[in-house]
Design a protein around this motif. Structure first.
Motif, PDB file in Angstrom:
ATOM      1  N   UNK A 471      84.794  26.693 -10.195  1.00 41.85           N
ATOM      2  CA  UNK A 471      84.226  27.783  -9.398  1.00 41.85           C
ATOM      3  C   UNK A 471      83.377  27.269  -8.237  1.00 41.85           C
ATOM      4  N   UNK A 472      83.471  25.967  -7.930  1.00 37.60           N
ATOM      5  CA  UNK A 472      82.768  25.334  -6.801  1.00 37.60           C
ATOM      6  C   UNK A 472      81.263  25.307  -6.987  1.00 37.60           C
ATOM      7  N   UNK A 473      80.794  25.346  -8.207  1.00 38.24           N
ATOM      8  CA  UNK A 473      79.366  25.328  -8.502  1.00 38.24           C
ATOM      9  C   UNK A 473      79.138  24.518  -9.765  1.00 38.24           C
ATOM     10  N   UNK A 474      77.958  23.907  -9.864  1.00 34.22           N
ATOM     11  CA  UNK A 474      77.559  23.192 -11.070  1.00 34.22           C
ATOM     12  C   UNK A 474      76.678  24.047 -11.967  1.00 34.22           C
ATOM     13  N   UNK A 475      76.612  25.337 -11.697  1.00 38.01           N
ATOM     14  CA  UNK A 475      75.669  26.202 -12.396  1.00 38.01           C
ATOM     15  C   UNK A 475      75.953  26.329 -13.883  1.00 38.01           C
ATOM     16  N   UNK A 476      77.208  26.106 -14.313  1.00 40.55           N
ATOM     17  CA  UNK A 476      77.525  26.273 -15.728  1.00 40.55           C
ATOM     18  C   UNK A 476      77.077  25.083 -16.565  1.00 40.55           C
ATOM     19  N   UNK A 477      76.700  23.979 -15.924  1.00 42.96           N
ATOM     20  CA  UNK A 477      76.280  22.800 -16.662  1.00 42.96           C
ATOM     21  C   UNK A 477      74.803  22.902 -17.043  1.00 42.96           C
ATOM     22  N   UNK A 478      74.302  21.869 -17.689  1.00 37.78           N
ATOM     23  CA  UNK A 478      72.933  21.913 -18.209  1.00 37.78           C
ATOM     24  C   UNK A 478      71.918  21.725 -17.087  1.00 37.78           C
ATOM     25  N   UNK A 479      71.128  22.747 -16.869  1.00 38.89           N
ATOM     26  CA  UNK A 479      70.031  22.689 -15.904  1.00 38.89           C
ATOM     27  C   UNK A 479      68.732  22.621 -16.702  1.00 38.89           C
ATOM     28  N   UNK A 503      64.076  18.530 -10.348  1.00 38.98           N
ATOM     29  CA  UNK A 503      64.959  18.461 -11.514  1.00 38.98           C
ATOM     30  C   UNK A 503      65.715  17.144 -11.581  1.00 38.98           C
ATOM     31  N   UNK A 504      65.899  16.470 -10.446  1.00 39.89           N
ATOM     32  CA  UNK A 504      66.581  15.187 -10.445  1.00 39.89           C
ATOM     33  C   UNK A 504      65.830  14.154 -11.296  1.00 39.89           C
ATOM     34  N   UNK A 505      64.496  14.276 -11.365  1.00 40.36           N
ATOM     35  CA  UNK A 505      63.718  13.336 -12.164  1.00 40.36           C
ATOM     36  C   UNK A 505      63.850  13.590 -13.662  1.00 40.36           C
ATOM     37  N   UNK A 506      64.315  14.766 -14.050  1.00 38.25           N
ATOM     38  CA  UNK A 506      64.425  15.106 -15.461  1.00 38.25           C
ATOM     39  C   UNK A 506      65.574  14.354 -16.133  1.00 38.25           C
ATOM     40  N   UNK A 507      66.504  13.833 -15.346  1.00 39.61           N
ATOM     41  CA  UNK A 507      67.618  13.091 -15.947  1.00 39.61           C
ATOM     42  C   UNK A 507      67.101  11.891 -16.743  1.00 39.61           C
ATOM     43  N   UNK A 508      66.226  11.093 -16.133  1.00 40.04           N
ATOM     44  CA  UNK A 508      65.692   9.915 -16.824  1.00 40.04           C
ATOM     45  C   UNK A 508      64.841  10.316 -18.014  1.00 40.04           C
ATOM     46  N   UNK A 509      64.185  11.470 -17.954  1.00 36.64           N
ATOM     47  CA  UNK A 509      63.399  11.929 -19.097  1.00 36.64           C
ATOM     48  C   UNK A 509      64.307  12.261 -20.281  1.00 36.64           C
ATOM     49  N   UNK A 510      65.460  12.842 -19.984  1.00 39.56           N
ATOM     50  CA  UNK A 510      66.373  13.263 -21.046  1.00 39.56           C
ATOM     51  C   UNK A 510      67.273  12.126 -21.525  1.00 39.56           C
ATOM     52  N   UNK A 511      67.512  11.132 -20.663  1.00 42.77           N
ATOM     53  CA  UNK A 511      68.340   9.988 -21.028  1.00 42.77           C
ATOM     54  C   UNK A 511      67.554   8.705 -20.755  1.00 42.77           C
ATOM     55  N   UNK A 512      66.506   8.451 -21.534  1.00 46.55           N
ATOM     56  CA  UNK A 512      65.629   7.308 -21.231  1.00 46.55           C
ATOM     57  C   UNK A 512      66.247   5.951 -21.549  1.00 46.55           C
ATOM     58  N   UNK A 513      67.179   5.899 -22.486  1.00 49.98           N
ATOM     59  CA  UNK A 513      67.682   4.609 -22.965  1.00 49.98           C
ATOM     60  C   UNK A 513      69.122   4.317 -22.557  1.00 49.98           C
ATOM     61  N   UNK A 514      69.777   5.250 -21.925  1.00 45.86           N
ATOM     62  CA  UNK A 514      71.165   5.056 -21.525  1.00 45.86           C
ATOM     63  C   UNK A 514      71.682   6.298 -20.851  1.00 45.86           C
ATOM     64  N   UNK A 527      75.374  22.245 -22.476  1.00 47.41           N
ATOM     65  CA  UNK A 527      74.192  21.593 -23.054  1.00 47.41           C
ATOM     66  C   UNK A 527      74.182  20.084 -22.833  1.00 47.41           C
ATOM     67  N   UNK A 528      75.355  19.492 -22.754  1.00 47.22           N
ATOM     68  CA  UNK A 528      75.457  18.036 -22.795  1.00 47.22           C
ATOM     69  C   UNK A 528      75.916  17.397 -21.489  1.00 47.22           C
ATOM     70  N   UNK A 529      76.179  18.199 -20.471  1.00 46.80           N
ATOM     71  CA  UNK A 529      76.595  17.659 -19.169  1.00 46.80           C
ATOM     72  C   UNK A 529      75.513  18.008 -18.164  1.00 46.80           C
TER      73      UNK A 529
END
Length: 663
Positions: A471-479, A503-514, A527-529
């Motif tokens: 649908x040309x949007x990433x809205x369905x993924x995990x925000x 929100x870009x900084x939250x990636x490292x918070x949620x995936x700190x080890x890999x 939930x997982x993408x």
């Protein structure tokens, strides 16, 4: 839903709304002075500088001037653009007229013109090589005024780029403090002083400021960023501000998108702290330099921007800002239904009788979903300048006309300016773009019925697995939820939760080890993408590339077959996507995009920018029976804002793998 006239009648018990009707005893009056032009219709009085054509004052409902009186007169309501010579520095050019003329003047309408002409003596100045005419129109009984511009680049004139063109209105900060963009996007806003040092702290870029000591203490700890209030073109019909004392609304209404660039889902700025209201016509926001106007080879060009309507309303008994907002929406619908207008006197603005219409039905052919044609339900269908498939999203010089098909794929595009067009479309639920091969030549009054059109979306084989929704949007993924230290409270538990800062900084918070690992059949993309594949901060000022994994099972594998991995991107910003299959160290990668994208949608809370579609050939010999892994590496890593947003990913089996076909 209540009928429009009944809702307007109910609101009128508390609000003074737009149209008094053609029988109003108060006509329109024009007063021409040495330095000012004043237009008055008894409902409001508009003051324009002469010959500049700057809105210096708007008198309404007992307020001598709703424009910011603390600003200089040329910094209240004005047309402007930014431009540059090819490869040169950006120049801000406020359009200051040099000649004034009266186009029409009677009791029912006043239309005035302010022009600025270019000639070679202005080369190497801050003046862009354009003839520009700004027009202002006031009608009898209308609680507002219209403005439109005519831009012209003559043959043989210098080459240049123009990444932005707009109108800006700056209102009184002591009165207008409540902003409304949509039913669920309105709020009390910070004061402009709250963004200054001592009251505000700049964050990762100048537009984003943390309110540390705001004048209104209830806003302390929030983030203010004008990009949090962007809207897609198709939804950007009315926005503005409300004053509580006295209760007044100031609204910018854009009834048509035909003169905007980038198509229906191109995003742009609206209203923001100032209090400022914008009418954006050309911009590279959420697209990058691809969408800038570029003139080369001394080409001829002419375009009309607008008209847009600046609408003012007021309340007799003010109890709820929603009353003024609801009335503004009704007025917006009146303006939309009146398009194209019949009152502008410019020969460059065609009336309905001078335009054409294109109709048809769009169907989808995908034999791996259905042996029969599929209705292209709610497809976006549009006309734009002739070009390649999908070129409309980077096209900026011509006019575009878009509609949405009904549930059966039937569409009608009316009130189209005469000229040559291609018909373009895309269908939610299917990847890729459609283009009707023949050029459509529209003449005045014509109706062209194209009949049934068949779109065959990219498809080589059966779907083995898929991630997301095309649908040309990433809205369905995990925000993710924002960092609690950087919150805009408007977007808590909001459908547009992606508009939170940082929100870009939250990636490292949620995936700190890999990095992210997604397992087909087990993981849930909601939930997982993570909504964006961004870099990972390392130390104070360095960043690391990230590699995501998609793990999936195959049994059996056609070692001699050719599989297809389709990757649709909703956004890219200085990114290089590299794809490897079952070999993380493959050098070179099995596929790579090269550096793509400048839409900056990650930093600007956009959830999508320009659309990209890549078809990756996957040899059967790369795959194994059992567990396979696709490695997705975003290799650019010098900024927190390098990254991509995925729209949809699909792996297709070999064409001859009929056993995998959907049933």
């Amino acid at each position: 839903m209540r009928p429009l006239h009944k809702l307007r009648k109910a609101i009128s018990n508390c609000c003074t709304s737009g149209q008094q009707g053609p029988m109003s005893p108060i006509g329109v009056r024009l007063y021409v002075q040495d330095k000012y032009v004043i237009i008055d219709n008894g409902l409001l009085q508009l003051t324009l500088s002469k010959p500049d054509g700057i809105v210096t004052g708007i008198q309404y409902n007992g307020v001598d001037n709703v424009m910011e009186v603390l600003n200089k007169e040329d910094n209240r309501g004005y047309w402007d653009h930014v431009w540059s010579e090819p490869g040169g520095n950006i120049i801000f050019d406020k359009i200051i007229g040099t000649d004034f003329s009266i186009i029409a003047e009677d009791d029912n309408q006043v239309e005035v013109s302010f022009t600025r002409m270019w000639d070679p003596s202005l080369k190497d100045t801050t003046i862009a090589p354009l003839n520009i005419e700004k027009r202002f129109v006031m009608l009898r009984g209308s609680s507002g005024f219209y403005t439109y511009g005519i831009y012209e680049h003559l043959e043989g004139w210098p080459d240049f780029d123009m990444p932005e063109a707009r109108i800006a209105f700056k209102l009184r900060k002591d009165k207008f403090q409540y902003m409304a963009l949509a039913d669920d996007r309105q709020r009390i806003m910070p004061m402009p002083d709250d963004r200054l040092p001592g009251r505000g702290k700049q964050l990762a870029y100048p537009e984003a400021v943390l309110l540390v000591n705001p004048i209104n203490p209830e806003l302390k700890g929030e983030v203010d960023d004008k990009y949090q209030y962007s809207i897609e073109n198709k939804d950007n019909k009315v926005h503005g501000w409300i004053s509580f004392d006295p209760p007044i609304g100031f609204w910018q209404i854009t009834p048509s998108d035909e003169f905007r660039t980038g198509g229906p889902i191109k995003q742009d700025l609206t209203s923001h702290v100032g209090p400022t209201t914008l009418a954006m016509f050309v911009s590279t926001h959420y697209a990058g330099a691809d969408l800038a106007l570029q003139f080369r080879g001394g080409e001829y060009w002419k375009k009309v921007f607008g008209p847009v309507f600046m609408y003012l309303n007021s309340s007799w008994i003010f109890t709820d800002p929603q009353l003024l907002w609801e009335d503004a929406k009704i007025q917006m619908q009146i303006e939309v239904d009146s398009w194209p207008y019949n009152f502008p006197f410019s020969e460059d603005y065609p009336t309905s009788e001078q335009r054409g219409c294109v109709t048809g039905r769009l169907l989808v052919s995908d034999r791996y979903i259905d042996d029969e044609y599929i209705y292209a339900g709610y497809a976006y269908v549009g006309l734009a300048l002739p070009g390649e498939t999908g070129s409309w999203q980077r096209e900026s010089k011509g006019y575009q006309f878009w509609t949405r098909a009904d549930a059966f794929g039937e569409f009608s595009i009316s009130n189209v300016r005469i000229g040559d067009y291609n018909l373009y479309a895309w269908v939610p639920g299917f990847v890729g773009d459609y283009r009707f091969d023949a050029t459509i030549m529209l003449t005045a009054g014509c109706i062209i019925d194209l009949g049934d059109l068949i779109y065959e979306p990219p498809r080589d084989g059966p779907t083995l697995w898929e991630i997301g929704v095309p649908d040309r949007s990433a809205a369905e993924f995990f925000v993710p939820d924002p960092n609690p230290n950087y919150v805009n409270r408007l977007y808590i538990n909001h459908p547009d939760r992606f508009r939170q800062y940082g929100l870009w900084e939250r990636y490292a918070d949620l995936y700190p080890d890999g990095d992210l690992v997604y397992t087909i059949g087990e993981s849930d993309y909601t939930k997982d993408w993570f909504f964006a594949q961004v870099t990972r901060k390392s130390g104070q000022s360095s960043y690391l590339s990230t590699t995501w994994q998609i793990r999936f099972q195959l049994d059996p594998v056609d070692q001699n077959g050719n599989y297809k991995l389709r990757i649709a991107l909703a956004s890219a910003s200085y990114s290089d996507l590299q794809v490897r299959v079952n070999d993380l160290n493959a050098n070179p990668p099995h596929f790579w995009t090269g550096i793509i994208g400048k839409d900056n949608a990650i930093a600007r809370h956009g959830i999508h920018g320009l659309y990209w579609l890549y078809d990756v050939d996957v040899r059967g010999s790369w795959l194994v029976e059992g567990t396979n892994t696709v490695f997705l590496t975003q290799a650019m890593n010098t900024s927190p804002f390098h990254g991509i947003m995925y729209d949809y990913i699909r792996l297709e089996g070999p064409t001859n793998s009929d056993s995998n076909r959907r049933t």
